[in-house]
Design an enzyme around this catalytic site. Structure first.
Site, PDB file in Angstrom:
ATOM      1  N   ASP A   8       0.868  -1.096   0.010  1.00  0.00           N
ATOM      2  CA  ASP A   8      -0.084   0.093  -0.025  1.00  0.00           C
ATOM      3  C   ASP A   8       0.811   1.308   0.133  1.00  0.00           C
ATOM      4  O   ASP A   8       1.651   1.566   1.139  1.00  0.00           O
ATOM      5  CB  ASP A   8      -0.969  -0.188   1.357  1.00  0.00           C
ATOM      6  CG  ASP A   8      -1.616   1.241   1.481  1.00  0.00           C
ATOM      7  OD1 ASP A   8      -1.499   2.027   0.535  1.00  0.00           O
ATOM      8  OD2 ASP A   8      -2.477   1.151   2.128  1.00  0.00           O
ATOM      9  N   TYR A  57      -8.266  15.442  -9.802  1.00  0.00           N
ATOM     10  CA  TYR A  57      -7.505  14.108 -10.166  1.00  0.00           C
ATOM     11  C   TYR A  57      -6.100  14.817 -10.818  1.00  0.00           C
ATOM     12  O   TYR A  57      -4.987  14.294 -10.421  1.00  0.00           O
ATOM     13  CB  TYR A  57      -8.163  13.331 -11.158  1.00  0.00           C
ATOM     14  CG  TYR A  57      -7.476  12.245 -11.783  1.00  0.00           C
ATOM     15  CD1 TYR A  57      -6.831  11.053 -11.171  1.00  0.00           C
ATOM     16  CD2 TYR A  57      -7.135  12.444 -13.292  1.00  0.00           C
ATOM     17  CE1 TYR A  57      -5.903  10.264 -12.063  1.00  0.00           C
ATOM     18  CE2 TYR A  57      -6.252  11.499 -13.972  1.00  0.00           C
ATOM     19  CZ  TYR A  57      -5.780  10.475 -13.146  1.00  0.00           C
ATOM     20  OH  TYR A  57      -4.890   9.313 -13.930  1.00  0.00           O
ATOM     21  N   THR A 102      -0.600  12.020 -16.337  1.00  0.00           N
ATOM     22  CA  THR A 102      -1.746  12.125 -17.371  1.00  0.00           C
ATOM     23  C   THR A 102      -1.856  13.518 -17.939  1.00  0.00           C
ATOM     24  O   THR A 102      -1.201  14.306 -17.744  1.00  0.00           O
ATOM     25  CB  THR A 102      -2.758  11.916 -16.263  1.00  0.00           C
ATOM     26  OG1 THR A 102      -4.119  12.374 -17.115  1.00  0.00           O
ATOM     27  CG2 THR A 102      -2.706  13.084 -15.342  1.00  0.00           C
ATOM     28  N   ASP A 103      -2.537  13.337 -19.165  1.00  0.00           N
ATOM     29  CA  ASP A 103      -2.816  14.281 -20.164  1.00  0.00           C
ATOM     30  C   ASP A 103      -3.933  15.272 -19.150  1.00  0.00           C
ATOM     31  O   ASP A 103      -4.128  16.565 -19.779  1.00  0.00           O
ATOM     32  CB  ASP A 103      -3.593  13.919 -21.149  1.00  0.00           C
ATOM     33  CG  ASP A 103      -4.708  13.105 -20.918  1.00  0.00           C
ATOM     34  OD1 ASP A 103      -4.857  12.542 -20.108  1.00  0.00           O
ATOM     35  OD2 ASP A 103      -5.707  13.209 -22.104  1.00  0.00           O
ATOM     36  N   TYR A 131      -4.495   6.777  -7.643  1.00  0.00           N
ATOM     37  CA  TYR A 131      -6.186   6.956  -7.591  1.00  0.00           C
ATOM     38  C   TYR A 131      -6.533   7.416  -9.096  1.00  0.00           C
ATOM     39  O   TYR A 131      -6.063   8.304  -9.419  1.00  0.00           O
ATOM     40  CB  TYR A 131      -6.364   7.934  -6.366  1.00  0.00           C
ATOM     41  CG  TYR A 131      -8.026   8.187  -6.361  1.00  0.00           C
ATOM     42  CD1 TYR A 131      -8.671   7.756  -5.293  1.00  0.00           C
ATOM     43  CD2 TYR A 131      -8.597   9.168  -7.341  1.00  0.00           C
ATOM     44  CE1 TYR A 131     -10.024   7.773  -4.950  1.00  0.00           C
ATOM     45  CE2 TYR A 131      -9.935   9.340  -6.991  1.00  0.00           C
ATOM     46  CZ  TYR A 131     -10.609   8.699  -5.750  1.00  0.00           C
ATOM     47  OH  TYR A 131     -11.799   8.971  -5.762  1.00  0.00           O
ATOM     48  N   THR A 132      -7.342   6.598  -9.601  1.00  0.00           N
ATOM     49  CA  THR A 132      -7.602   6.943 -11.196  1.00  0.00           C
ATOM     50  C   THR A 132      -8.984   7.312 -11.516  1.00  0.00           C
ATOM     51  O   THR A 132      -9.545   7.293 -12.530  1.00  0.00           O
ATOM     52  CB  THR A 132      -7.277   5.759 -12.007  1.00  0.00           C
ATOM     53  OG1 THR A 132      -7.903   4.534 -11.604  1.00  0.00           O
ATOM     54  CG2 THR A 132      -5.778   5.521 -11.889  1.00  0.00           C
TER      55      THR A 132
END
Ligand SMILES: NC(=O)c1ccc[n+]([C@@H]2O[C@H](COP(=O)([O-])OP(=O)(O)OC[C@H]3O[C@@H](n4cnc5c(N)ncnc54)[C@H](OP(=O)(O)O)[C@@H]3O)[C@@H](O)[C@H]2O)c1
Length: 281
Positions: free
Chosen positions: A38, A128, A104-105, A64-65
């Site tokens: 974790d 996010y 991410t984008d 976390y997505t």
């Protein structure tokens, strides 16, 4: 032999890494699920790194997505994407491990008219994206031996993703509406997995941030349309605008990534998104 620790074993990306691992016989992989490692548990992170002995690389697939849920679970998203990433980066620093982290984008606000380069200004529109940006900054503060790979619109045969949602909806409905005014590049997670492993095997590639997505540009409507065409679905597909499909998280209208840097660094040709989608379907 190069030893690689992969966190977030059950993520779609880690499952794709597992499915291409046999093509890299000189790599020794150790996969850890969220239960076994974790990333928010600093004691567990320290102990796992210590118990594994010499690791050369850590690919952090733990994240976390849930983009929409993050708007109401701010603390949880922050804990995993910032605090958790900090724990992993700290362990990499202490154990001299090179970190490969996925970003991410959704760091971008979508106002650009041209593909975003690694130097483009970030301005996340949602929680996010904010947590992923802070995660990047934490890595840059703690480490010099890191690769941050920014990618977009990931899908694969594993886990939950847009491709699998569309295939399920096609079985349950005669007609669906999909957003046509957000543009990006759908990316097959297995293509990304292979590139990450090529990066590990490559020599003389500078540390830092790299963009990777499949080539070409699509809207979510285009993506859905191609999924239905390739899977011979008879479902009727309607174009809608973002304002007709309100979601808790605001998404960028345009999040195409410029992939020149990784193409030139690894001397690779990136597959066109429709080509990769055809392979999966
Ligand atoms: N999906 C996309 O469209 C997309 C686009 C751009 C960038 N990315 C980035 O690409 C990376 C991989 O995405 P993905 O779609 O493969 O992810 P995913 O399938 O949603 O999986 C995320 C994984 O993280 C694990 N996890 C969550 N909290 C954790 C914790 N505290 N400790 C350890 N593991 C934890 C989850 O474990 P459990 O299964 O046990 O809960 C899950 O296996 C992420 O960094 C993501 O931000 C994704």
């Amino acid at each position: 032999m190069i030893t690689i620790l992969v966190t977030g074993k059950d993520s779609q990306l880690a499952q794709c890494i597992q499915s291409v691992a046999a093509n890299f016989p000189n790599f020794n992989f150790i996969y850890k699920s969220s239960r076994e490692l974790d990333i928010t548990n600093v004691v567990q992170v320290t102990e796992v790194f210590k118990s594994l002995g010499q690791i050369d690389f850590c690919i952090n697939c733990a994240a976390y997505t849930a983009v929409d849920r993050a708007e109401s679970e701010v603390e949880k998203a922050y804990k995993i994407n910032v605090e958790g990433v900090k724990n992993i980066a700290q362990a990499c620093f202490e154990n001299q491990v090179t970190l490969i982290h996925i970003s991410t984008d959704f760091l971008f606000d979508g106002t650009s008219l041209n593909p975003y380069t690694e130097e483009s200004e970030t301005n996340p529109l949602n929680v996010y994206g904010e947590t992923k940006l802070k995660g990047e900054l934490v890595i840059q503060e703690l480490l010099s031996n890191y690769f941050i790979i920014r990618t977009s619109w990931l899908y694969s045969e594993f886990g939950n993703n847009f491709l699998k949602t569309m295939l399920r909806l096609a079985k349950e409905n005669d007609e669906i509406s999909v957003v046509n005014d957000q543009l990006g590049s759908p990316t097959y997670a297995k293509d990304l997995a292979e590139v990450i492993l090529k990066l590990i095997g490559a020599k003389n590639v500078s540390y830092g941030i790299y963009n990777y997505s499949n080539s070409g540009v699509a809207s979510w409507y285009d993506f859905a349309s191609e999924i239905f065409r390739l899977s011979n679905s008879k479902i009727k597909l309607k174009r809608i605008n973002t304002n007709q499909y309100p979601t808790p998280a605001i998404r960028p209208k345009y999040s195409v990534l410029d992939t020149t840097k990784i193409e030139e660094s690894l001397r690779i040709e990136i597959p066109y998104w429709k080509e990769s989608l055809r392979k999966v379907i």
